[in-house]
Design an enzyme around this catalytic site. Structure first.
Site, PDB file in Angstrom:
ATOM      1  N   ASP A  31      -8.933  -9.844   9.453  1.00 23.07           N
ATOM      2  CA  ASP A  31      -8.468  -8.430   8.887  1.00 23.07           C
ATOM      3  C   ASP A  31      -9.633  -7.183   9.359  1.00 23.07           C
ATOM      4  O   ASP A  31      -9.067  -6.174   9.691  1.00 23.07           O
ATOM      5  CB  ASP A  31      -7.927  -8.326   7.425  1.00 23.07           C
ATOM      6  CG  ASP A  31      -7.081  -7.222   7.054  1.00 23.07           C
ATOM      7  OD1 ASP A  31      -6.012  -6.841   8.064  1.00 23.07           O
ATOM      8  OD2 ASP A  31      -7.311  -6.708   6.300  1.00 23.07           O
ATOM      9  N   TYR A  37      -1.293  -3.670  -6.809  1.00 28.71           N
ATOM     10  CA  TYR A  37      -0.992  -4.477  -5.608  1.00 28.71           C
ATOM     11  C   TYR A  37      -1.902  -4.299  -4.496  1.00 28.71           C
ATOM     12  O   TYR A  37      -2.030  -3.142  -3.870  1.00 28.71           O
ATOM     13  CB  TYR A  37       0.446  -3.913  -4.976  1.00 28.71           C
ATOM     14  CG  TYR A  37       1.191  -5.325  -4.415  1.00 28.71           C
ATOM     15  CD1 TYR A  37       1.835  -6.323  -4.874  1.00 28.71           C
ATOM     16  CD2 TYR A  37       0.987  -5.288  -2.898  1.00 28.71           C
ATOM     17  CE1 TYR A  37       2.330  -7.331  -4.304  1.00 28.71           C
ATOM     18  CE2 TYR A  37       1.375  -6.483  -2.104  1.00 28.71           C
ATOM     19  CZ  TYR A  37       2.178  -7.252  -2.874  1.00 28.71           C
ATOM     20  OH  TYR A  37       2.669  -8.585  -2.129  1.00 28.71           O
ATOM     21  N   ARG A  92       0.948  -1.271   0.030  1.00 33.41           N
ATOM     22  CA  ARG A  92       0.123  -0.125  -0.217  1.00 33.41           C
ATOM     23  C   ARG A  92       0.891   1.203  -0.010  1.00 33.41           C
ATOM     24  O   ARG A  92       2.191   1.349   0.465  1.00 33.41           O
ATOM     25  CB  ARG A  92      -0.832  -0.123   1.333  1.00 33.41           C
ATOM     26  CG  ARG A  92      -2.081  -1.051   1.140  1.00 33.41           C
ATOM     27  CD  ARG A  92      -2.962  -0.920   2.530  1.00 33.41           C
ATOM     28  NE  ARG A  92      -2.293  -0.925   3.716  1.00 33.41           N
ATOM     29  CZ  ARG A  92      -1.831  -0.397   4.671  1.00 33.41           C
ATOM     30  NH1 ARG A  92      -1.917   1.032   4.441  1.00 33.41           N
ATOM     31  NH2 ARG A  92      -1.212  -1.026   5.493  1.00 33.41           N
ATOM     32  N   HIS A 103     -10.382  -2.283  11.719  1.00 36.37           N
ATOM     33  CA  HIS A 103      -9.355  -3.203  11.316  1.00 36.37           C
ATOM     34  C   HIS A 103      -9.132  -4.316  12.358  1.00 36.37           C
ATOM     35  O   HIS A 103      -8.139  -4.112  12.988  1.00 36.37           O
ATOM     36  CB  HIS A 103      -8.168  -2.118  11.174  1.00 36.37           C
ATOM     37  CG  HIS A 103      -6.970  -3.036  10.311  1.00 36.37           C
ATOM     38  ND1 HIS A 103      -5.706  -2.379  10.674  1.00 36.37           N
ATOM     39  CD2 HIS A 103      -6.908  -3.911   9.494  1.00 36.37           C
ATOM     40  CE1 HIS A 103      -4.749  -3.267   9.751  1.00 36.37           C
ATOM     41  NE2 HIS A 103      -5.421  -4.139   9.244  1.00 36.37           N
ATOM     42  N   ARG A 148       2.644 -11.825  -0.145  1.00 38.02           N
ATOM     43  CA  ARG A 148       1.204 -12.401   0.314  1.00 38.02           C
ATOM     44  C   ARG A 148       0.682 -13.614  -0.190  1.00 38.02           C
ATOM     45  O   ARG A 148       1.088 -13.982  -1.441  1.00 38.02           O
ATOM     46  CB  ARG A 148       0.281 -11.191   0.186  1.00 38.02           C
ATOM     47  CG  ARG A 148       0.538  -9.994   1.051  1.00 38.02           C
ATOM     48  CD  ARG A 148      -0.080  -9.554   2.010  1.00 38.02           C
ATOM     49  NE  ARG A 148       0.315  -8.285   2.994  1.00 38.02           N
ATOM     50  CZ  ARG A 148      -0.054  -8.204   3.913  1.00 38.02           C
ATOM     51  NH1 ARG A 148      -1.261  -8.770   4.626  1.00 38.02           N
ATOM     52  NH2 ARG A 148       0.544  -7.080   4.634  1.00 38.02           N
ATOM     53  N   SER A 187      -0.897  -3.215  10.831  1.00 41.99           N
ATOM     54  CA  SER A 187      -0.538  -4.183   9.790  1.00 41.99           C
ATOM     55  C   SER A 187       0.575  -4.917  10.397  1.00 41.99           C
ATOM     56  O   SER A 187       1.671  -4.417  11.055  1.00 41.99           O
ATOM     57  CB  SER A 187      -0.057  -3.435   8.545  1.00 41.99           C
ATOM     58  OG  SER A 187      -1.274  -2.648   8.177  1.00 41.99           O
ATOM     59  N   LYS A 223      -9.473  -2.473   1.855  1.00 43.17           N
ATOM     60  CA  LYS A 223      -9.206  -1.219   2.586  1.00 43.17           C
ATOM     61  C   LYS A 223      -9.823   0.038   2.247  1.00 43.17           C
ATOM     62  O   LYS A 223     -10.458   0.846   3.030  1.00 43.17           O
ATOM     63  CB  LYS A 223      -7.583  -0.741   2.713  1.00 43.17           C
ATOM     64  CG  LYS A 223      -6.880  -1.996   3.368  1.00 43.17           C
ATOM     65  CD  LYS A 223      -7.206  -2.339   4.564  1.00 43.17           C
ATOM     66  CE  LYS A 223      -6.456  -3.441   5.488  1.00 43.17           C
ATOM     67  NZ  LYS A 223      -5.635  -4.094   5.615  1.00 43.17           N
ATOM     68  N   CYS A 232       0.983  -7.089  12.759  1.00 42.81           N
ATOM     69  CA  CYS A 232       1.235  -7.186  14.192  1.00 42.81           C
ATOM     70  C   CYS A 232       0.745  -8.377  14.687  1.00 42.81           C
ATOM     71  O   CYS A 232       0.304  -8.411  15.845  1.00 42.81           O
ATOM     72  CB  CYS A 232       1.009  -5.831  14.910  1.00 42.81           C
ATOM     73  SG  CYS A 232       2.154  -4.603  14.628  1.00 42.81           S
TER      74      CYS A 232
HETATM   75  P1  GTP Z   1      -1.735  -7.588   7.906  1.00 40.33           P
HETATM   76  O1  GTP Z   1      -2.236  -8.475   7.181  1.00 40.33           O
HETATM   77  O2  GTP Z   1      -0.717  -6.596   7.326  1.00 40.33           O
HETATM   78  O3  GTP Z   1      -2.899  -6.674   8.589  1.00 40.33           O
HETATM   79  O4  GTP Z   1      -1.032  -8.335   9.396  1.00 40.33           O
HETATM   80  P2  GTP Z   1      -1.537  -9.182  10.374  1.00 40.33           P
HETATM   81  O5  GTP Z   1      -1.908  -8.167  11.547  1.00 40.33           O
HETATM   82  O6  GTP Z   1      -2.426 -10.027   9.918  1.00 40.33           O
HETATM   83  O7  GTP Z   1      -0.152  -9.773  11.165  1.00 40.33           O
HETATM   84  P3  GTP Z   1       0.190 -11.286  10.998  1.00 40.33           P
HETATM   85  O8  GTP Z   1      -0.514 -12.219  11.681  1.00 40.33           O
HETATM   86  O9  GTP Z   1       0.389 -11.713   9.380  1.00 40.33           O
HETATM   87  O10 GTP Z   1       1.574 -11.415  11.713  1.00 40.33           O
HETATM   88  C1  GTP Z   1       2.861 -10.524  11.468  1.00 40.33           C
HETATM   89  C2  GTP Z   1       4.057 -10.876  12.026  1.00 40.33           C
HETATM   90  O11 GTP Z   1       3.962 -10.897  13.510  1.00 40.33           O
HETATM   91  C3  GTP Z   1       4.622 -12.316  11.587  1.00 40.33           C
HETATM   92  O12 GTP Z   1       5.895 -12.215  11.259  1.00 40.33           O
HETATM   93  C4  GTP Z   1       4.341 -13.065  12.672  1.00 40.33           C
HETATM   94  O13 GTP Z   1       5.300 -14.232  12.765  1.00 40.33           O
HETATM   95  C5  GTP Z   1       4.461 -12.172  13.894  1.00 40.33           C
HETATM   96  N1  GTP Z   1       3.566 -12.650  15.276  1.00 40.33           N
HETATM   97  C6  GTP Z   1       2.297 -12.879  15.144  1.00 40.33           C
HETATM   98  N2  GTP Z   1       2.075 -13.164  16.325  1.00 40.33           N
HETATM   99  C7  GTP Z   1       3.004 -13.114  17.242  1.00 40.33           C
HETATM  100  C8  GTP Z   1       3.398 -13.627  18.639  1.00 40.33           C
HETATM  101  O14 GTP Z   1       2.515 -13.775  19.300  1.00 40.33           O
HETATM  102  N3  GTP Z   1       4.537 -13.351  18.936  1.00 40.33           N
HETATM  103  C9  GTP Z   1       5.627 -12.980  18.100  1.00 40.33           C
HETATM  104  N4  GTP Z   1       6.820 -12.922  18.565  1.00 40.33           N
HETATM  105  N5  GTP Z   1       5.297 -12.593  16.979  1.00 40.33           N
HETATM  106  C10 GTP Z   1       4.263 -12.962  16.304  1.00 40.33           C
HETATM  107  C1  SPV Z   2      -2.552  -4.414   5.486  1.00 39.98           C
HETATM  108  O1  SPV Z   2      -1.460  -3.534   5.358  1.00 39.98           O
HETATM  109  O2  SPV Z   2      -3.208  -4.147   6.861  1.00 39.98           O
HETATM  110  C2  SPV Z   2      -3.305  -5.460   4.963  1.00 39.98           C
HETATM  111  C3  SPV Z   2      -2.631  -5.485   3.548  1.00 39.98           C
HETATM  112  O3  SPV Z   2      -3.719  -6.285   5.066  1.00 39.98           O
HETATM  113  S1  SPV Z   2      -3.564  -4.750   2.317  1.00 39.98           S
HETATM  114  O4  SPV Z   2      -4.484  -5.277   1.883  1.00 39.98           O
HETATM  115  O5  SPV Z   2      -2.490  -4.457   1.093  1.00 39.98           O
HETATM  116  O6  SPV Z   2      -3.842  -3.480   2.914  1.00 39.98           O
HETATM  117 MN    MN Z   3      -4.449  -5.508   7.394  1.00 38.78          MN
END
Ligand code: GTP
Ligand code: SPV
Ligand code: MN
Length: 602
Positions: free
Chosen positions: A289, A213, A72, A242, A386, A264, A222, A266
């Site tokens: 999400d 993308y 984004r 979110h 992704r 994002s 979004k 996290c």
């Molecule tokens: P978006 O799709 O961008 O909105 O991201 P998201 O919030 O869905 O994040 P996602 O679950 O894909 O995790 C992002 C990163 O955080 C990855 O590298 C995970 O391995 C890491 N992560 C997730 N949960 C934990 C946790 O409980 N502990 C640690 N140390 N890392 C974590």
């Molecule tokens: C985010 O960035 O929080 C995402 C990926 O979930 S995107 O759909 O590109 O916004």
């Molecule tokens: Mn997201």
């Protein structure tokens, strides 16, 4: 191709866009498998898509984007409200008349040599009273196949729309017209200074130009489900957030529904699918999400997941960290910017499997461990690579994930990535305090060792890039939803999975073990456990958050749960400075909470 609808507004809009963008042809999409297979075959033939090994990864494809078009683009994203003050200090703003003039000039003839696809889709179960119909016009076949997974696309959408129904127009172009005889690039797009992701909130209109993308191009996500929907939600008395949504069931069969907002990358996708390590407790996924939430007849807050698929971060997804996400993309998946192995499967960093060689996301030969000229490890997959996977393929998808009535939310969780200061978990004193906690949530851009000022970004409710209006009005909307829900409002908690010790080691094992924290929250809701009152909120009493079987030394646990008043006091100045930026739209109740916290910190 004749139009499969008599909806006057839709026909007029399609004709208008066709005249402006001058595509070679117009195709109405129906979301069918035939359409999916045909588009994929065309993209494989043109070199844009790679068909993966049918035995290892059935019906799946890999794409590599242009290195300039990988995420984004927040600094090219605009909330073009009529008045600048309605967009507020957290959004970019351009006068809508001026922005439309600029973008119309770009859109003129921009689909030359290409096909214009018309995609009617539903965010939310088709026909549900929370669902919204959108129509995306795009010149990217990659967008069409991704929208087939991420949204509900079927002839039923046009049936529900009828001749007079309302829809949200979402115009998208990659911004790369093709002259006769010109060779197409593998991932056509426009240069950064021509990219615009524009929202016209008074018209419920989205115009996106120049990027192919993710959230820039899959406009249901979004753009519609958060930026435009947050505007509609504020006017209509509901919430677009979110947030992941999950169901947590205890050994007695009692169900709790949790919605959690993390920025994002996290941990939303990970938490949404976690494998509980607490015996007898089970997690089921509803969304990973976005949550749309409306008060129900019984006065509780009901949530649906408006999406139909996951657009998840690939690197780090492994059997150990998130096996359910891996299972969700075992077939029928799209991978963008990952490694394609020599045997035509996929790979990324920390996938937990061996890779003997392949092609990296830039199309170059790849072997893990290779270093560049400066001695830096070469990444095979882009950090924001992704997978696009169908939610129904997730083995722990909840039976109620498509229930049009939604699920009643018991618990809100806020959080972010903080290596210091923030304890593992604390609970708000009441809903208004919860709003303050969510509104002042902050996260580290990088895994910095210390909470230095510049490393922390305030990210209210993980919505900074997605609030479609003034952030002060948004915080006020949260307070007003609390007033409306009264004692039926969800309980609010704040978590931090990311605290580190002096040597930079995670203090908390995270992932599946996070279920222990969720269990404590549910027991709080049921009044089964008490809590310790601290300056920042309510925290687990000794022994209430079970650590059996975990090898956490007492001093690490003490550090994880430590509330250092001096450190918290030091963050008050940052919070005050941040909130002051919201000017006269900052709700008075935010400062009431601020002063109360300051007093408690002494
Ligand atoms: P978006 O799709 O961008 O909105 O991201 P998201 O919030 O869905 O994040 P996602 O679950 O894909 O995790 C992002 C990163 O955080 C990855 O590298 C995970 O391995 C890491 N992560 C997730 N949960 C934990 C946790 O409980 N502990 C640690 N140390 N890392 C974590
Ligand atoms: C985010 O960035 O929080 C995402 C990926 O979930 S995107 O759909 O590109 O916004
Ligand atoms: Mn997201």
């Amino acid at each position: 191709m004749s139009a499969p609808t008599k909806n006057k507004k839709l026909l007029a809009w399609v004709a208008e866009v066709q005249k402006m963008c001058t595509p070679d042809r117009v195709v109405w999409c129906d979301g069918s498998k035939v359409e999916y297979d045909r588009l994929m075959a065309e993209m494989v033939a043109s070199g844009m898509a790679i068909k993966l090994n049918e035995k290892k990864r059935p019906n799946s494809f890999a794409f590599n984007s242009d290195p300039s078009d990988v995420a984004r683009v927040e600094n090219r994203t605009y909330i073009a409200s009529l008045k600048e003050e309605d967009a507020g200090p957290t959004n970019n703003w351009i006068d809508p008349v001026e922005l439309k003039k600029t973008m119309t000039a770009l859109y003129k003839g921009c689909m030359k040599g290409r096909t214009m696809y018309v995609i009617p889709f539903s965010m939310g179960p088709i026909g549900s009273d929370i669902a919204k119909i959108g129509v995306e016009i795009t010149d990217s076949p990659y967008v069409v196949v991704n929208m087939q997974i991420m949204t509900r696309m079927s002839p039923k959408v046009l049936e529900v729309l009828g001749d007079e129904g309302e829809f949200i127009p979402c115009l998208h172009s990659i911004g790369a017209p093709l002259e006769p005889g010109q060779k197409d690039s593998r991932w056509p797009c426009a240069p950064i200074e021509q990219k615009y992701i524009a929202h016209f909130p008074e018209e419920n209109l989205i115009w996106s130009y120049g990027s192919g993308y993710g959230g820039n191009a899959l406009l249901g996500k979004k753009c519609l489900a958060l930026r435009i929907a947050s505007n509609m939600a504020r006017k209509e008395g509901w919430m677009a957030e979110h947030m992941l949504i999950l169901r947590f069931t205890n050994p007695q069969g009692k169900k709790f529904h949790i919605a959690a907002a993390f920025p994002s990358a996290c941990g939303k996708t990970n938490l949404a699918m976690l494998q509980s390590t607490v015996p007898g407790w089970k997690v089921e996924t509803i969304g990973d999400d976005i949550a749309w939430m409306k008060p129900g007849k019984d006065g509780r807050l009901y949530a649906i997941n408006p999406e139909a698929g996951f657009f998840g971060v690939a690197p780090g997804t492994s059997k150990a960290s998130n096996p359910m996400a891996l299972e969700s993309c075992r077939k029928d998946a799209i991978f963008t910017n990952v490694v394609v192995t020599d045997d035509l499967d996929i790979w990324w960093e920390d996938m937990g499997v061996e890779c003997t060689g392949g092609t990296d996301w830039k199309g170059k030969p790849f072997k893990p461990g290779q270093k560049d000229a400066e001695g830096k490890k070469i990444l095979g997959a882009h950090p924001n690579s992704r997978f696009t996977a169908r939610a129904e393929l997730c083995p722990v998808i909840c039976a109620d994930w498509e229930n049009p009535a939604g699920v009643p939310i018991d618990i809100f969780v806020f959080g972010g990535r903080r290596t210091t200061t923030m304890p593992l978990v604390h609970e708000a004193l009441d809903f208004n305090h919860g709003v303050y906690m969510g509104a002042t949530a902050a996260s580290e851009a990088t895994a910095a060792a210390l909470d230095v000022k510049s490393a922390i970004r305030f990210d209210p409710f993980a919505m900074t890039p997605f609030i479609g209006y003034h952030a002060g009005d948004y915080m006020n909307h949260w307070f007003e939803m609390g007033d409306l829900l009264g004692d039926k409002a969800p309980r609010c908690f704040y978590v931090n999975w990311f605290r580190k010790d002096k040597n930079g080691k995670w203090l908390w094992p995270g992932f599946g073990e996070n279920s222990r924290v969720l269990k404590w929250m549910c027991e709080r809701v049921e009044s089964k456990v008490g809590a310790k009152e601290t300056a920042i909120g309510l925290m687990p009493k000794e022994g209430d958050l079970t650590l059996d079987g975990l090898n956490i030394p007492a001093e690490d646990w003490a550090e994880l749960m430590k509330v250092d008043k001096e450190l918290f006091k030091a963050t008050l100045d940052d919070a005050r400075e941040y909130l002051a930026k919201l000017g006269s739209k900052l709700p008075a109740r935010m400062m009431v909470q601020f002063e109360a916290l300051k007093k408690r910190l002494g």
